[in-house]
Design a protein around this motif. Structure first.
Motif, PDB file in Angstrom:
ATOM      1  N   ARG A   1      -5.649   3.680 -11.582  1.00 28.69           N
ATOM      2  CA  ARG A   1      -4.567   4.724 -11.013  1.00 28.69           C
ATOM      3  C   ARG A   1      -4.312   4.328  -9.450  1.00 28.69           C
ATOM      4  N   ALA A   2      -3.180   4.264  -9.032  1.00 32.91           N
ATOM      5  CA  ALA A   2      -2.674   3.763  -7.757  1.00 32.91           C
ATOM      6  C   ALA A   2      -2.095   5.037  -7.127  1.00 32.91           C
ATOM      7  N   VAL A   3      -2.552   5.300  -5.786  1.00 30.01           N
ATOM      8  CA  VAL A   3      -1.993   6.413  -4.950  1.00 30.01           C
ATOM      9  C   VAL A   3      -1.225   5.689  -3.714  1.00 30.01           C
ATOM     10  N   VAL A   4      -0.203   6.126  -3.455  1.00 31.02           N
ATOM     11  CA  VAL A   4       0.860   5.495  -2.511  1.00 31.02           C
ATOM     12  C   VAL A   4       1.067   6.407  -1.518  1.00 31.02           C
ATOM     13  N   ALA A   5       0.993   6.352  -0.307  1.00 33.57           N
ATOM     14  CA  ALA A   5       1.337   7.225   0.743  1.00 33.57           C
ATOM     15  C   ALA A   5       1.955   6.290   2.130  1.00 33.57           C
ATOM     16  N   PRO A   6       2.603   6.964   2.794  1.00 32.55           N
ATOM     17  CA  PRO A   6       3.146   6.430   4.029  1.00 32.55           C
ATOM     18  C   PRO A   6       2.414   6.687   5.191  1.00 32.55           C
TER      19      PRO A   6
ATOM     20  N   ASP B   1       2.721   5.430  12.895  1.00 35.85           N
ATOM     21  CA  ASP B   1       2.314   5.553  14.391  1.00 35.85           C
ATOM     22  C   ASP B   1       3.355   6.558  14.821  1.00 35.85           C
ATOM     23  N   ARG B   2       4.113   5.636  15.880  1.00 28.26           N
ATOM     24  CA  ARG B   2       5.373   6.594  16.342  1.00 28.26           C
ATOM     25  C   ARG B   2       6.624   6.772  15.337  1.00 28.26           C
ATOM     26  N   GLN B   3       6.392   5.822  14.394  1.00 21.00           N
ATOM     27  CA  GLN B   3       7.687   5.820  13.441  1.00 21.00           C
ATOM     28  C   GLN B   3       6.722   5.361  12.116  1.00 21.00           C
ATOM     29  N   LEU B   4       7.450   5.541  10.978  1.00 23.10           N
ATOM     30  CA  LEU B   4       6.854   4.857   9.744  1.00 23.10           C
ATOM     31  C   LEU B   4       6.499   3.301   9.863  1.00 23.10           C
ATOM     32  N   GLU B   5       5.354   3.134   9.764  1.00 26.02           N
ATOM     33  CA  GLU B   5       5.248   1.606   9.853  1.00 26.02           C
ATOM     34  C   GLU B   5       4.855   0.719   8.595  1.00 26.02           C
ATOM     35  N   GLU B   6       4.208   1.496   7.499  1.00 31.84           N
ATOM     36  CA  GLU B   6       3.996   1.040   6.153  1.00 31.84           C
ATOM     37  C   GLU B   6       3.630   1.975   5.209  1.00 31.84           C
ATOM     38  N   TYR B   7       3.497   1.482   4.062  1.00 33.29           N
ATOM     39  CA  TYR B   7       2.863   2.331   2.849  1.00 33.29           C
ATOM     40  C   TYR B   7       1.445   1.546   2.440  1.00 33.29           C
ATOM     41  N   ARG B   8       0.670   2.345   2.162  1.00 38.10           N
ATOM     42  CA  ARG B   8      -0.698   1.784   1.892  1.00 38.10           C
ATOM     43  C   ARG B   8      -1.076   2.310   0.437  1.00 38.10           C
TER      44      ARG B   8
ATOM     45  N   VAL C   1      -1.726  -3.072   1.640  1.00 32.30           N
ATOM     46  CA  VAL C   1      -0.772  -2.682   2.608  1.00 32.30           C
ATOM     47  C   VAL C   1       0.556  -3.104   2.171  1.00 32.30           C
ATOM     48  N   TRP C   2       1.509  -2.238   2.390  1.00 30.67           N
ATOM     49  CA  TRP C   2       3.150  -2.643   1.884  1.00 30.67           C
ATOM     50  C   TRP C   2       3.605  -2.270   3.477  1.00 30.67           C
TER      51      TRP C   2
END
Length: 390
Positions: A285-290, A293-300, A316-317
């Motif tokens: 199963r994969a759990v994806v989340a944004p 930091d000050r702004q959206l930096e990556e999805y993990r 890390v994406w």
């Protein structure tokens, strides 16, 4: 390669004021003749800054134009990259040279090699690049190092300095010897990118690449290179799964590799987990989340086994270039996971802080309960994993 640009007040200098004015005028030009006029002056000033260690000025003006949302940012960024990777002939009879990168993606349960390339294998690579990538009259110079991302030039000035050395090697049809001791240490990741750097030179006004010739075709050139050149490069990366990418000018090749490495990392992670857990992808199963930091930096992306909330692995994406909160990364991530055989994908939409483990510095990944946690393989499989994981 994404540049994190934080608001700051840059000190104006005559160099930065001229750079801003030239880039702005170029962005306002309405025809190709005027474009060429501004481009020549902008390139001359950038060349001056690159030759005189003007990195701070270049980055400060890029920051200023980026934060101001100006079209001049794109014009300046393109020109700085072009000037850093290009050497122009002094006269009409001279040779123009462009720094190129030969990128490939690799993953392995063992350490992915980098470093020196034996002379025989480098010569084999040269033969296939000349045959499938370069134009008939172009000359080639190659570095004798397989670079990891950590070892690439970290500034425009450093890129220009390496491009100058490679251009001279290309003009003389020889290779450039690099001292591995002068390069940064390569970190060990499950999946990573490797680069062979070089330069191609040809008389001004003539073709540099095979696809510029009348009977050339980019897709066919790449197919032949991946097949024939791949055979020459594979011995450098034993026990690795490899995917070859098109050979392009340096900055374009690195950008393409950055993009391609994101779905590659997901596919590599799924293949790795199937191996070490001895389970099919459908049992993951994969759990994806944004992560912000000050702004959206990556999805993990946190991976668990079905029926468990324990995160056994993470990927890390990162966002790249001009991607922001309106990007389609979640769609791309889900598509890559399903293509790899993972049918259970949980997309979380709450904001996660950009947190890392206090002890080892590793990223924290989301679990199904929406908590950022450390990724840990079961003890009996942990020894099969590299220390660092993308």
């Amino acid at each position: 390669m994404k540049r994190n640009r934080l608001p700051r007040r840059a000190r104006q200098t005559p160099d930065s004021e001229l750079l801003t004015r030239l880039a702005t005028r170029l962005s306002q030009s309405s025809n190709r003749v005027e474009d060429a006029w501004w481009e020549a002056r902008l390139a001359a000033h950038i060349d001056h800054l690159l030759a005189n260690d003007g990195e701070e000025t270049l980055v400060a003006v890029l920051d200023q134009l980026y934060n101001g949302g100006s079209r001049a940012y794109d014009e300046l960024a393109d020109m700085v990259e072009s000037c850093a990777e290009t050497r122009r002939a002094e006269g009409n009879s001279g040779l123009d040279a462009v720094m190129i990168a030969v990128p490939l993606l690799a993953w392995s349960r063992f350490q992915i090699p980098s470093g020196g390339i034996p002379a025989a294998q480098l010569e084999a690579v040269r033969v296939h690049l000349q045959a499938h990538v370069l134009a008939a009259d172009a000359k080639l110079g190659l570095s004798d190092i397989l670079y990891s991302p950590d070892q690439l030039p970290q500034s425009y000035v450093a890129t220009a300095q390496l491009a100058e050395k490679l251009a001279k090697a290309a003009i003389h049809g020889r290779n450039l010897k690099i001292d591995p001791a002068q390069l940064s240490e390569t970190m060990n990741f499950l999946s990573d990118t490797r680069y062979l750097l070089g330069a191609v030179a040809a008389p001004r006004g003539t073709a540099l690449f095979r696809w510029q010739e009348d009977d050339g075709d980019p897709a066919e050139s790449f197919r032949q290179w991946a097949q024939q050149g791949g055979d020459a490069l594979r011995p450098l990366l034993p026990a690795c799964a490899i995917e070859f990418l098109p050979v392009l000018a340096y900055h374009a090749a690195v950008r393409d590799a950055d993009r391609a490495s994101r779905p590659w990392s997901l596919r590599s992670a799924v293949a790795f987990l199937q191996t070490v857990l001895n389970q099919p992808a459908a049992e993951l199963r994969a759990v994806v989340a944004p992560f912000h930091d000050r702004q959206l930096e990556e999805y993990r992306i946190g991976f668990t086994q079905r029926g468990s909330s324990d995160v056994v692995h993470g990927v890390v994406w990162p966002l790249l270039e001009n991607e922001d909160e309106n990007n389609d990364a979640p769609t791309q991530i889900e598509a890559a996971l399903r293509e790899a055989g993972v049918s259970s994908v949980l997309m979380l939409d709450q904001r996660f802080p950009l947190e890392f483990c206090d002890d080892c510095g590793a990223p924290l990944y989301p679990n199904p309960e929406g908590e950022p946690v450390h990724a840990e393989l079961p003890e009996d499989q942990a020894e099969a994993a590299p220390r660092h994981l993308h």
